[in-house]
Design a protein around this motif. Structure first.
Motif, mmCIF file in Angstrom:
data_model
loop_
_atom_site.group_PDB
_atom_site.id
_atom_site.type_symbol
_atom_site.label_atom_id
_atom_site.label_comp_id
_atom_site.label_asym_id
_atom_site.label_seq_id
_atom_site.Cartn_x
_atom_site.Cartn_y
_atom_site.Cartn_z
ATOM 1 N N THR A 204 -102.566 -2.673 9.878
ATOM 2 C CA THR A 204 -103.573 -3.726 9.774
ATOM 3 C C THR A 204 -103.529 -4.649 10.978
ATOM 4 O O THR A 204 -104.499 -5.334 11.268
ATOM 5 C CB THR A 204 -103.358 -4.567 8.503
ATOM 6 O OG1 THR A 204 -101.965 -4.868 8.423
ATOM 7 C CG2 THR A 204 -103.788 -3.826 7.283
ATOM 8 N N PHE B 260 -110.865 -1.800 15.117
ATOM 9 C CA PHE B 260 -111.751 -2.224 16.205
ATOM 10 C C PHE B 260 -112.157 -3.685 16.028
ATOM 11 O O PHE B 260 -112.072 -4.490 16.961
ATOM 12 C CB PHE B 260 -112.988 -1.320 16.241
ATOM 13 C CG PHE B 260 -113.983 -1.722 17.275
ATOM 14 C CD1 PHE B 260 -113.763 -1.421 18.607
ATOM 15 C CD2 PHE B 260 -115.117 -2.436 16.932
ATOM 16 C CE1 PHE B 260 -114.663 -1.807 19.568
ATOM 17 C CE2 PHE B 260 -116.015 -2.837 17.884
ATOM 18 C CZ PHE B 260 -115.801 -2.520 19.214
ATOM 19 N N LEU B 261 -112.555 -4.041 14.785
ATOM 20 C CA LEU B 261 -112.982 -5.427 14.539
ATOM 21 C C LEU B 261 -111.822 -6.389 14.793
ATOM 22 O O LEU B 261 -111.995 -7.437 15.416
ATOM 23 C CB LEU B 261 -113.490 -5.574 13.101
ATOM 24 C CG LEU B 261 -114.838 -4.891 12.845
ATOM 25 C CD1 LEU B 261 -115.227 -5.057 11.387
ATOM 26 C CD2 LEU B 261 -115.902 -5.487 13.756
ATOM 27 N N TRP B 262 -110.634 -6.035 14.321
ATOM 28 C CA TRP B 262 -109.480 -6.912 14.505
ATOM 29 C C TRP B 262 -109.178 -7.063 16.003
ATOM 30 O O TRP B 262 -108.823 -8.150 16.463
ATOM 31 C CB TRP B 262 -108.279 -6.380 13.739
ATOM 32 C CG TRP B 262 -106.956 -6.908 14.188
ATOM 33 C CD1 TRP B 262 -105.905 -6.187 14.639
ATOM 34 C CD2 TRP B 262 -106.532 -8.282 14.246
ATOM 35 N NE1 TRP B 262 -104.861 -6.998 14.970
ATOM 36 C CE2 TRP B 262 -105.218 -8.303 14.744
ATOM 37 C CE3 TRP B 262 -107.141 -9.499 13.935
ATOM 38 C CZ2 TRP B 262 -104.493 -9.461 14.948
ATOM 39 C CZ3 TRP B 262 -106.421 -10.669 14.126
ATOM 40 C CH2 TRP B 262 -105.115 -10.645 14.624
ATOM 41 N N THR B 263 -109.352 -5.979 16.782
ATOM 42 C CA THR B 263 -109.114 -6.074 18.218
ATOM 43 C C THR B 263 -110.023 -7.124 18.841
ATOM 44 O O THR B 263 -109.580 -7.970 19.630
ATOM 45 C CB THR B 263 -109.355 -4.712 18.894
ATOM 46 O OG1 THR B 263 -108.659 -3.719 18.172
ATOM 47 C CG2 THR B 263 -108.886 -4.725 20.321
ATOM 48 N N VAL B 264 -111.312 -7.069 18.458
ATOM 49 C CA VAL B 264 -112.262 -8.039 19.013
ATOM 50 C C VAL B 264 -111.908 -9.447 18.555
ATOM 51 O O VAL B 264 -111.852 -10.391 19.351
ATOM 52 C CB VAL B 264 -113.701 -7.670 18.597
ATOM 53 C CG1 VAL B 264 -114.674 -8.720 19.063
ATOM 54 C CG2 VAL B 264 -114.071 -6.301 19.154
ATOM 55 N N VAL B 265 -111.628 -9.591 17.248
ATOM 56 C CA VAL B 265 -111.300 -10.916 16.709
ATOM 57 C C VAL B 265 -110.036 -11.446 17.385
ATOM 58 O O VAL B 265 -109.974 -12.611 17.805
ATOM 59 C CB VAL B 265 -111.103 -10.829 15.175
ATOM 60 C CG1 VAL B 265 -110.485 -12.111 14.638
ATOM 61 C CG2 VAL B 265 -112.424 -10.552 14.501
ATOM 62 N N ARG C 161 -112.512 6.816 9.604
ATOM 63 C CA ARG C 161 -113.430 5.792 10.070
ATOM 64 C C ARG C 161 -113.073 4.416 9.525
ATOM 65 O O ARG C 161 -113.148 3.425 10.230
ATOM 66 C CB ARG C 161 -114.853 6.165 9.663
ATOM 67 C CG ARG C 161 -115.921 5.340 10.333
ATOM 68 C CD ARG C 161 -117.274 5.798 9.884
ATOM 69 N NE ARG C 161 -117.352 5.853 8.421
ATOM 70 C CZ ARG C 161 -118.220 6.606 7.767
ATOM 71 N NH1 ARG C 161 -119.057 7.359 8.420
ATOM 72 N NH2 ARG C 161 -118.245 6.592 6.446
ATOM 73 N N LYS D 291 -101.312 -11.369 10.941
ATOM 74 C CA LYS D 291 -102.317 -11.644 11.972
ATOM 75 C C LYS D 291 -102.198 -13.071 12.476
ATOM 76 O O LYS D 291 -102.301 -13.334 13.679
ATOM 77 C CB LYS D 291 -103.715 -11.385 11.413
ATOM 78 C CG LYS D 291 -104.007 -9.900 11.247
ATOM 79 C CD LYS D 291 -105.351 -9.665 10.612
ATOM 80 C CE LYS D 291 -105.601 -8.177 10.482
ATOM 81 N NZ LYS D 291 -106.868 -7.862 9.861
ATOM 82 N N VAL E 53 -112.626 1.396 12.114
ATOM 83 C CA VAL E 53 -113.552 0.263 12.234
ATOM 84 C C VAL E 53 -112.795 -1.047 12.044
ATOM 85 O O VAL E 53 -112.983 -2.014 12.792
ATOM 86 C CB VAL E 53 -114.700 0.410 11.215
ATOM 87 C CG1 VAL E 53 -115.507 -0.868 11.135
ATOM 88 C CG2 VAL E 53 -115.585 1.586 11.596
ATOM 89 N N ALA E 54 -111.892 -1.066 11.048
ATOM 90 C CA ALA E 54 -111.128 -2.292 10.797
ATOM 91 C C ALA E 54 -110.298 -2.665 12.023
ATOM 92 O O ALA E 54 -110.238 -3.838 12.417
ATOM 93 C CB ALA E 54 -110.213 -2.097 9.583
#
Lengths: 296, 525
Positions: free
Chosen positions: B472, B290-295, B283, B378, B287-288
């Protein structure tokens, strides 16, 4: 437009030019760099932006010609770049051709015929476009493995299989061609039918000749789409000789085997024609989409 | 051509096509894939019907396109959802029937006669010749013996040993019935060359025993390792151990609970989804990512919007000369094929040899580790993606700005408004509405921008201490690709489950988009 020009106007124009020039320099820096890198000797040497000693070794390797190194040893081309380019052109050309044929006939039905579920199919085609095939790679791989068990010529590791996979992505092209067909008055075909033409003849000999510009546009778009497609080709093709350019190019830049100069030459060699085709197609796009069956 | 002849030709052609397709369906059915055969039969008959029947005329135009989309776009999507509920992976690759068959084909050394064999060429194919082995091996296997010895010489049918899959069991017949005269046997190096294929062949001798190659000169009898019991369990013939199929885990298990490979595919319900939610080791990175995908998608849209709109506004200013030249130049990043420019950036950003670091070192003495530091990686991805994406927004904005009537700006010039006021009070409000659906499309595209991540960083640098390798800089699609195709596990089921989650997110985005498109352009076709 603005008739009143303030006192700062001239300075603003100069500043805008300066900013634009700086921006262009920044944006085009990678493209200049890659040309310069392809011309300088060695794969690691770092030099000036304009290379001082020009060497054609990377270009020779990219064109598949072995090259005599300074120490006398013969350097063989690391990868069959021209072969990859040919593979890409073949796959993209054949898939674009079948895409044009299939989507033209389908677009004709959507533009001129009445049948059940017409508008739901059209809407769902548009929605499908939002789900890129990269999301279904596992299933696509499984499907082609299944096909390959029974029809080996269409399975994994075959170009025919990749072409078949690309042929499925026609939804947007059907929409484009259908939109163009709708700008051509249906009366022209009806006249042909009054003179005794069949449905297919009206389509083949009356409508199609008027739609050539849009067919060219769709062909070029599908062709470029096929050239730059990476995910599907990367799972269906594995053998070095079979790869397309998009899949093969990355083999140049492995950490263990870093062929920066060779990559630069291959990138320029293959990138320039594709870029030119794309820029030309942009012109066509505009003239093709605005030219219709009715002139004046 | 006369009408009747054309008619006849049409039916002959249709019949031939139908026969070929029926043969294909038959081979699929014969291979034990009844469901697949049925689906193919349905598809093929629909195709043949459409091109024969008068009533289905419209569908002649539609059939190839619709069929292509159904098979290669819709079906993969649905099939992905289906796979998401199974444990399909490299450990559980086979169907239950095939896994059982695999185990039943396992063999152990058995009782019976041993045979010396020689390999003989026959055209492009090969035959094996067997002679019973004597107690003392004084005869030698490779020696050419006269065929008239009392012990029968056995021979197999012709085998194409170069083929990837020879028949797994071949019959060995006494020489007279094979109508084949063994000439000189091939040298040992040929046997060594075909060792792998020969090792997979099982030979059934006339006395009913099975033999496999146990050495480069001999075949020895073997017997099946497992026997099937009526209740579906398997009994190990040597140890007497009983294997029970565990339909929850997808493995045959011994009494002590040990799993026996190969595993088979089973439905595990929401197991993959539970893993995303409950397994803490999984998880965290999920979650990390998923958040990076949105960001990543959000910032890409923001940056490309800023650069693209600014350029569109500036290049729309008539006071600037050479606007066409500028436009072509700043459009170039969009025209260069993506996979080439991404790889170019990969090289330029390289820490030791990259030109960007060379310049930074000369100017500021810096040498950032673009590929090793998560934050820098990133940033690099966002820089590259902005470079790739702004021309598209610029083209869109240019079109929208051109549509704004010039009178509006003339009016604002009269009241003495400056360019900034013009932009924020006139241009921006007028283009924001038609631009929104396009920006959402752009967000959805970047949400699944697999090529950028796969070619630029490959998701690296990786998180430490994760069981399923995760990067990452991975976005959800590149993560699923790694799970399915790159890392040793090849966990297709898990990857398909994550893909299904992405489907739902994309579907939500598309619904919003469709609403907005309808709202902003009610008369759109």
């Amino acid at each position: 437009m603005a008739i009143v020009t303030g006192t700062g106007h001239r300075w603003r124009v100069v500043a805008a030019h300066a900013a634009l020039l700086a921006f262009c320099a920044l944006i085009l820096f990678p493209l200049f760099m890659i040309v310069s890198i392809s011309l300088r000797p060695g794969n690691f040497a770092t030099g000036d932006i304009i290379p001082t000693d020009v060497s054609l070794e990377h270009w020779k390797l990219a064109l598949g010609i072995p090259y005599q190194a300074a120490d006398g040893s013969l350097v063989e081309p690391p990868f069959p770049v021209l072969r990859w380019l040919w593979n890409s052109a073949k796959i993209a050309g054949l898939s674009a051709l079948s895409i044009v044929v299939i989507s033209t006939t389908a677009a004709y039905a959507f533009a001129r015929m009445q049948f059940r579920f017409k508008s739901p199919i059209l809407t769902s085609m548009l929605l499908l476009q939002m789900f890129p095939p990269v999301l279904a790679l596992v299933a696509i791989f499984a499907i082609f493995e299944g096909i390959g068990t029974y029809v080996p010529a269409l399975g994994v590791e075959t170009h025919a299989g990749v072409i078949l996979a690309y042929t499925g992505g026609i939804a947007l092209h059907i929409w484009t061609i259908r939109g163009y067909f709708q700008t051509i008055p249906v009366e022209i075909e009806e006249c042909a039918k009054v003179d005794g033409a069949s449905h297919f003849q009206a389509f083949r000999y009356v409508l199609l000749p008027m739609a050539v510009p849009i067919l060219m546009v769709v062909f070029v778009l599908a062709f470029i789409g096929g050239i730059i497609e990476y995910p599907i080709a990367s799972i269906l093709l594995r053998q070095v000789d079979q790869l397309t350019l998009a899949v093969g190019s990355r083999y140049f830049l492995y950490e263990q085997k870093y062929l920066w100069g060779d990559f630069a030459a291959a990138a320029v060699l293959s990138g320039v024609p594709i870029t030119v085709v794309f820029l030309l197609s942009q012109r066509w796009m505009i003239s093709g989409l605005t030219a219709g069956g009715v002139k004046g | 051509m006369p009408r009747t002849l054309r008619h006849a030709l049409k039916w002959i052609a249709a019949g031939a096509v139908a026969l070929v397709l029926l043969y294909l369906v038959w081979t699929i059915y014969a291979a034990g894939q009844a469901l697949l055969a049925l689906a193919c039969l349905a598809g093929f008959s629909a195709g043949v019907y459409v091109y024969i029947a008068r009533g289905a005329y419209t569908w002649r135009y539609l059939f190839p396109g619709i069929a292509g989309m159904l098979v290669f776009v819709v079906f993969p999507l649905l099939y992905t959802v289906r796979i998401g509920f199974t444990n399909y992976s490299s450990r559980n690759l086979l169907s239950f029937e095939r896994a059982t068959r695999y185990l039943l084909e396992e063999t152990a050394p058995g009782e019976g006669k041993r045979y010396a064999f020689t390999l003989h060429a026959e055209g492009n194919e090969f035959r094996l010749v067997f002679r019973p082995e004597q107690d003392q091996e004084e005869e030698g296997a490779a020696g050419a013996e006269p065929a008239g010895k009392p012990a029968p010489v056995l021979v197999t049918p012709s085998l194409a040993l170069l083929e990837a899959s020879p028949p797994s069991v071949v019959e060995a017949l006494p020489l007279g019935q094979g109508s084949f005269e063994p000439k000189d046997p091939l040298p040992m190096k040929e046997i060594i060359r075909h060792r792998d294929v020969l090792g997979r062949i099982k030979v059934r001798f006339p006395d009913g025993t099975l033999g496999t190659m146990t050495g480069l000169r001999e075949f020895a009898p073997v017997q099946p390792l497992f026997a099937k019991n009526p209740d579906g369990t398997l009994t190990n013939q040597k140890t007497g151990e009983v294997l029970t199929p565990d339909r929850e885990a997808g493995f045959y298990v011994t009494r002590s609970g040990e799993q026996v490979r190969p595993g088979f595919k089973v439905d595990i319900g929401f197991g993959n989804y539970m893993r995303m939610v409950t397994d803490p080791e999984f998880r965290g990175p999920f979650v990390a990512i998923f958040l990076w995908t949105v960001v990543f998608a959000g910032l890409t849209v923001l940056f490309t919007l800023c650069v693209g709109t600014t350029l569109a506004v500036v290049l729309n200013w008539e006071a600037i000369r050479f606007r066409t030249v500028y436009r072509t130049l700043v459009f170039l990043p969009y025209a260069v094929p993506g996979f080439i420019s991404i790889l170019v950036f990969r090289g330029l950003f390289n820490q030791s040899f990259g030109e960007i670091n060379t310049i930074l070192e000369h100017l500021f003495g810096l040498k950032p580790a673009w590929f090793a530091d998560p934050f820098l990686a990133k940033s690099m991805i966002l820089i590259v993606n902005t470079w790739l994406g702004y021309p598209y927004i610029m083209v869109l904005c240019t079109g929208l700005i051109k549509a704004i009537p010039a009178e509006v700006y003339e009016a604002s010039a009269i009241v003495g408004a400056g360019p900034l006021t013009n932009f924020f009070k006139i241009t921006a409000p007028l283009i924001v509405k038609p631009l929104t659906p396009l920006l959402i499309s752009s967000f959805a595209f970047n949400f699944n921008n697999f090529v950028l991540i796969a070619l630029l960083t490959g998701g690296r640098p990786d998180f430490l201490n994760t069981r399923v390798p995760a990067g990452t800089t991975d976005i959800l699609v590149s993560y699923t690709y790694r799970i399915a195709f790159q890392d040793s596990g090849q966990q297709f089921g898990l990857a398909a489950a994550i893909s299904t989650v992405i489907f739902v997110l994309v579907a939500i985005l598309s619904t919003i988009n469709l609403r907005l498109t309808k709202a902003s352009a009610p008369d759109a076709r």
